[in-house]
Design a protein around this motif. Structure first.
Motif, PDB file in Angstrom:
ATOM      1  N   PHE A 130      -9.207   3.642   8.690  1.00  0.00           N
ATOM      2  CA  PHE A 130      -8.013   4.486   8.743  1.00  0.00           C
ATOM      3  C   PHE A 130      -8.365   5.869   9.279  1.00  0.00           C
ATOM      4  CE2 PHE A 130      -9.911   5.274   4.616  1.00  0.00           C
ATOM      5  CZ  PHE A 130      -9.738   6.629   4.389  1.00  0.00           C
ATOM      6  N   PRO A 138      -5.507   4.774   1.949  1.00  0.00           N
ATOM      7  CA  PRO A 138      -4.597   3.660   1.664  1.00  0.00           C
ATOM      8  C   PRO A 138      -4.842   3.135   0.250  1.00  0.00           C
ATOM      9  CG  PRO A 138      -5.636   3.384   3.808  1.00  0.00           C
ATOM     10  CD  PRO A 138      -6.363   4.500   3.134  1.00  0.00           C
ATOM     11  N   LYS A 139      -3.803   3.164  -0.568  1.00  0.00           N
ATOM     12  CA  LYS A 139      -3.951   2.839  -1.986  1.00  0.00           C
ATOM     13  C   LYS A 139      -2.980   1.723  -2.373  1.00  0.00           C
ATOM     14  CE  LYS A 139      -3.771   6.379  -4.742  1.00  0.00           C
ATOM     15  NZ  LYS A 139      -3.181   7.433  -5.613  1.00  0.00           N
ATOM     16  N   LEU A 184      -3.319   3.064   9.673  1.00  0.00           N
ATOM     17  CA  LEU A 184      -4.215   1.944   9.400  1.00  0.00           C
ATOM     18  C   LEU A 184      -4.668   1.379  10.746  1.00  0.00           C
ATOM     19  CD1 LEU A 184      -2.457   0.058   6.447  1.00  0.00           C
ATOM     20  CD2 LEU A 184      -4.439   1.544   6.354  1.00  0.00           C
ATOM     21  N   ILE A 212     -10.889  -1.958   5.603  1.00  0.00           N
ATOM     22  CA  ILE A 212      -9.871  -1.134   6.254  1.00  0.00           C
ATOM     23  C   ILE A 212     -10.542   0.017   6.992  1.00  0.00           C
ATOM     24  CG2 ILE A 212      -7.850   0.354   5.857  1.00  0.00           C
ATOM     25  CD1 ILE A 212      -7.343  -1.243   3.285  1.00  0.00           C
ATOM     26  N   SER A 232      -6.632   9.874   9.059  1.00  0.00           N
ATOM     27  CA  SER A 232      -5.612  10.695   8.398  1.00  0.00           C
ATOM     28  C   SER A 232      -5.640  12.101   8.968  1.00  0.00           C
ATOM     29  CB  SER A 232      -5.869  10.761   6.887  1.00  0.00           C
ATOM     30  OG  SER A 232      -5.827   9.477   6.301  1.00  0.00           O
ATOM     31  N   PHE A 291       0.826  -1.197   0.000  1.00  0.00           N
ATOM     32  CA  PHE A 291       0.000   0.000   0.000  1.00  0.00           C
ATOM     33  C   PHE A 291       0.865   1.254   0.000  1.00  0.00           C
ATOM     34  CE2 PHE A 291      -2.829  -3.116   1.878  1.00  0.00           C
ATOM     35  CZ  PHE A 291      -4.076  -2.786   1.367  1.00  0.00           C
ATOM     36  N   HIS A 292       0.357   2.288  -0.674  1.00  0.00           N
ATOM     37  CA  HIS A 292       0.875   3.639  -0.499  1.00  0.00           C
ATOM     38  C   HIS A 292       0.164   4.283   0.680  1.00  0.00           C
ATOM     39  CE1 HIS A 292       3.161   3.869  -4.248  1.00  0.00           C
ATOM     40  NE2 HIS A 292       2.130   3.333  -4.877  1.00  0.00           N
ATOM     41  N   LEU A 293       0.944   4.844   1.599  1.00  0.00           N
ATOM     42  CA  LEU A 293       0.420   5.650   2.707  1.00  0.00           C
ATOM     43  C   LEU A 293       1.072   7.030   2.586  1.00  0.00           C
ATOM     44  CD1 LEU A 293       0.713   2.982   5.569  1.00  0.00           C
ATOM     45  CD2 LEU A 293      -1.292   3.511   4.160  1.00  0.00           C
TER      46      LEU A 293
END
Length: 708
Positions: A159, A184-185, A107, A157, A161, A69-71
């Motif tokens: 999350f 999250p991606k 996450l 998920i 941010s 994942f990208h964060l």
């Protein structure tokens, strides 16, 4: 048909795909990745609280044991992230962040649909070199068993941010928000390579897989919201304090949104039959070699979110957007989505001039001048990214030029067609000096050339984004130098052929992830020539291209050669006086002068040099043009392989001007000053040269300030 009824019909025709019970319009689901996201803005705490469901299908022939994942917002968490450490390499202070202005993404929960908890397996990854070991912008979780080909993973998920103060395209200022790279991606799984999931670097932009998105955004009721995709419904909470707006879109690879209570929201329709004449369809179709009916454009809903203080520029925004939709559509292929949203960015959120699928930010000022193509240039450029970044979707981490350079080239073409040349204008405290002075006008390709020659010997265009010498060399290479090289390629192959290349590349690779090799293959296929040498020389290398005139002289040819010659069995000397005599001795001075004028010839000698290391290839040549005082011309061609070439012309007139590349095909030539010479230089030329020098210095400073 009323909009409410249209929305109702859309929802009635929808199909379900996620466990959240929401619906998506029929005909979607063509992508291997699906998102449904619920997010709520806490305006007081400046926090996003979200739930996300992801369905990812393994379309490869490999078993996949994990997901990366990208964060991205962890790049704003502390000064140990790759982004902050790279920024300090650029300058001593690096990116500045106010106290309390940090951002992050946590996450909180990640489980499979059957309840299996993946959170204990989460670990941060640092895949890129040089290493930034404490960076937390990439993470992975492990599946309990490898996902086999054709199987799906369904993840749930939760999350949280923290929205940063304005930094690199996202953030908040007071009650204005622009939210990008916020959820999250997953990375992109590439067969034989694994997960392509780079850290958030200072120079790089983004890379993700095409997906279907359903996103529900909850904000305080006073906010106006805009986002990627189509807005299908807005629901108020029972207490009336919040609203939840749902956006849906298939076949996009990112999702951004904005919220600001001050936004003015306007809608207009791009109606193709009103924007494109039958004659224009015929003209473009002929250039492309396609039937006119195959290039017809669809109607599109245009949405503008603009700040009240910029209300007077509403028509300029819509006019520029219509031009962008028209020419990108005619030349490169029809825009495939129903809506496009342009945002006049929220004040001080540093989100201006950035692209996202079906949404982009422009950026303007309170005081503008119509001679200066701003905001027009930004609007056309950012919409254009919807084609190269949005539809073709190359990997911007690894080959940024395939979007940035191609779109810079495309933007210049559209601006020139729709508006002509624009005026350069510095400003003082936001006041454009073009309102007072007439500054030089220029086309974008001229500025592109300037950027190209500044950095040609520093980095290859094709470098990964984080491996450039500096942020400046990154920008000048992947934007300006790449564009200048594409303009040169167009001049070599011809405008129509280049147009066919660009359209084929766009249409063939829509919703795919092409690489530089794919673009080269299209160039070779459409042109019918092997142009690989061109990309080796100018995209993969750091060679300077500079051909010029090393020397030039034109002299009267002597009638006799001086020296000792054998004549009739004896030796005799031909002197300088003899050499200057007419070929025939005339009876009188007048007739002798007339005979001399008739018989005299001139020798013109020109030496060309390859001053740089880059060479012409592929059977192309550089052209030498000689203009004589009697108005006649002569041309020679040189393949440019050796270091120099010498040409001699014998004519009854002396040469007045010699120049190479008179058509200015080789736009990337770093030194045009050595491309021509005259026998009789004038002071006017000095003043013209000085004026041009001042102009380019001004533009250099203007461009470099824009990068900072």
């Amino acid at each position: 048909m009323p909009k409410a009824l249209v929305s109702l019909i859309s929802l009635c025709l929808a199909v379900r795909f996620l466990g959240g019970g929401q619906e998506v319009p029929a005909g979607t689901g063509s992508t291997p990745l699906k998102y449904e996201i619920w997010v709520e803005l806490d305006d007081q705490a400046k926090i996003l609280r979200g739930r996300e469901e992801i369905v990812w299908k393994n379309t490869t022939s490999e078993a996949v044991s994990d997901m990366w994942f990208h964060l991205y917002w962890n790049a704003f968490k502390n000064e140990k992230s790759a982004l902050f450490e790279e920024s300090r390499e650029e300058s001593l202070l690096g990116i500045k962040t106010e106290k309390g202005g940090w951002g992050w993404i946590d996450l909180r929960r990640i489980v499979l649909a059957d309840g299996t908890d993946l959170r204990p397996t989460l670990e941060f990854m640092t895949p890129d070199e040089p290493r930034h070991p404490e960076d937390q912008t990439v993470a992975r979780v492990r599946f309990p068993a490898p996902l086999q080909p054709g199987e799906e993973a369904h993840l749930k998920i939760e999350f949280e941010s923290k929205i940063p103060r304005p930094v690199l395209r996202t953030g908040y200022y007071r009650d204005s928000y622009f939210i990008a790279q916020w959820f999250p991606k997953p990375g992109v799984y590439q067969e034989g390579r694994g997960w392509n999931c780079h850290q958030y670097h200072l120079n790089s932009e983004f890379f993700a897989d095409f997906a279907t998105f359903i996103v529900h955004i909850t904000v305080p009721a006073r906010f106006v919201v805009g986002a990627s995709g189509r807005q299908v419904r807005t629901v108020s909470s029972q207490d009336g304090k919040t609203i939840t707006t749902t956006f849906v879109q298939d076949r996009i690879h990112d999702f951004a949104w904005t919220a600001d209570p001050a936004f003015i929201r306007l809608e207009r329709d791009f109606i193709a039959d009103l924007e494109v004449t039958p004659e224009e369809y015929l003209e473009v179709a002929a250039k492309l070699g396609l039937p006119p009916e195959s290039i017809r454009l669809p109607n599109i809903k245009m949405i503008l979110l603009i700040r009240p203080e910029h209300r007077s520029q509403i028509e300029r925004h819509f006019k520029a957007l219509r031009a962008a939709i028209k020419y990108y559509g005619l030349w490169y292929g029809p825009y495939p989505y129903e809506t496009i949203t342009m945002v006049d960015p929220p004040f001080r959120t540093e989100s201006g001039g950035m692209e996202y699928p079906t949404l982009f930010t422009a950026g303007t000022g309170i005081m503008t001048d119509r001679k200066v193509l701003n905001p027009e240039g930004v609007i056309i450029h950012e919409f254009g990214h919807g084609y190269w970044y949005g539809l073709v979707a190359n990997n911007e981490f690894e080959e940024a030029w395939l979007d940035e350079g191609i779109n810079t080239y495309s933007t210049g073409k559209v601006l020139a067609q729709a508006y002509g040349a624009g005026m350069f204008s510095p400003s003082v405290f936001g006041f454009p000096l073009a309102k007072i002075f007439n500054f030089p006008v220029y086309y974008d390709y001229e500025l592109d050339r300037l950027g190209a020659i500044l950095v040609a010997e520093r980095d290859p265009i094709t470098n990964p984004s984080w491996r450039f010498l500096s942020r400046t060399t990154y920008g000048l290479n992947v934007y300006q130098r790449a564009s200048a090289c594409l303009h040169t390629l167009e001049r070599l192959l011809g405008e129509n052929l280049m147009l066919r290349i660009m359209r084929m590349f766009q249409m063939r690779y829509r919703f795919r992830h092409p690489e530089t090799g794919d673009f080269i293959a299209v160039v070779n296929e459409v042109s019918g020539r092997d142009m690989t040498w061109y990309f080796d020389e100018f995209f993969f290398s750091t060679l300077n291209f500079d051909y010029g005139i090393a020397s030039f002289r034109t002299n009267k040819k002597k009638n006799l050669a001086r020296g000792i010659f054998d004549r009739n069995g004896s030796k005799g000397e031909i002197t300088e006086k003899d050499a200057r005599k007419p070929r025939g001795e005339a009876a009188d001075r007048e007739s002798g002068e007339r005979e001399e004028r008739q018989d005299e010839m001139f020798l013109t000698r020109v030496v060309l040099r390859r001053f740089g290391e880059a060479r012409i290839g592929g059977g192309f040549e550089i052209r030498l043009r000689v203009v004589f005082e009697d108005g006649t011309e002569d041309f020679k061609f040189w393949d440019g392989q050796s270091r120099w070439a010498k040409f001699v012309f014998e004519r009854p007139s002396p040469a007045a001007v010699v120049e190479i590349d008179p058509e200015r095909i080789w736009l990337i030539d770093s030194n045009l000053a050595n491309n021509s010479r005259k026998t009789k230089p004038s002071r006017a030329g000095i003043f013209r040269l000085a004026a041009k020098a001042i102009f380019w210095v001004q533009n250099s400073l203007h461009f470099l300030s824009a990068l900072s």
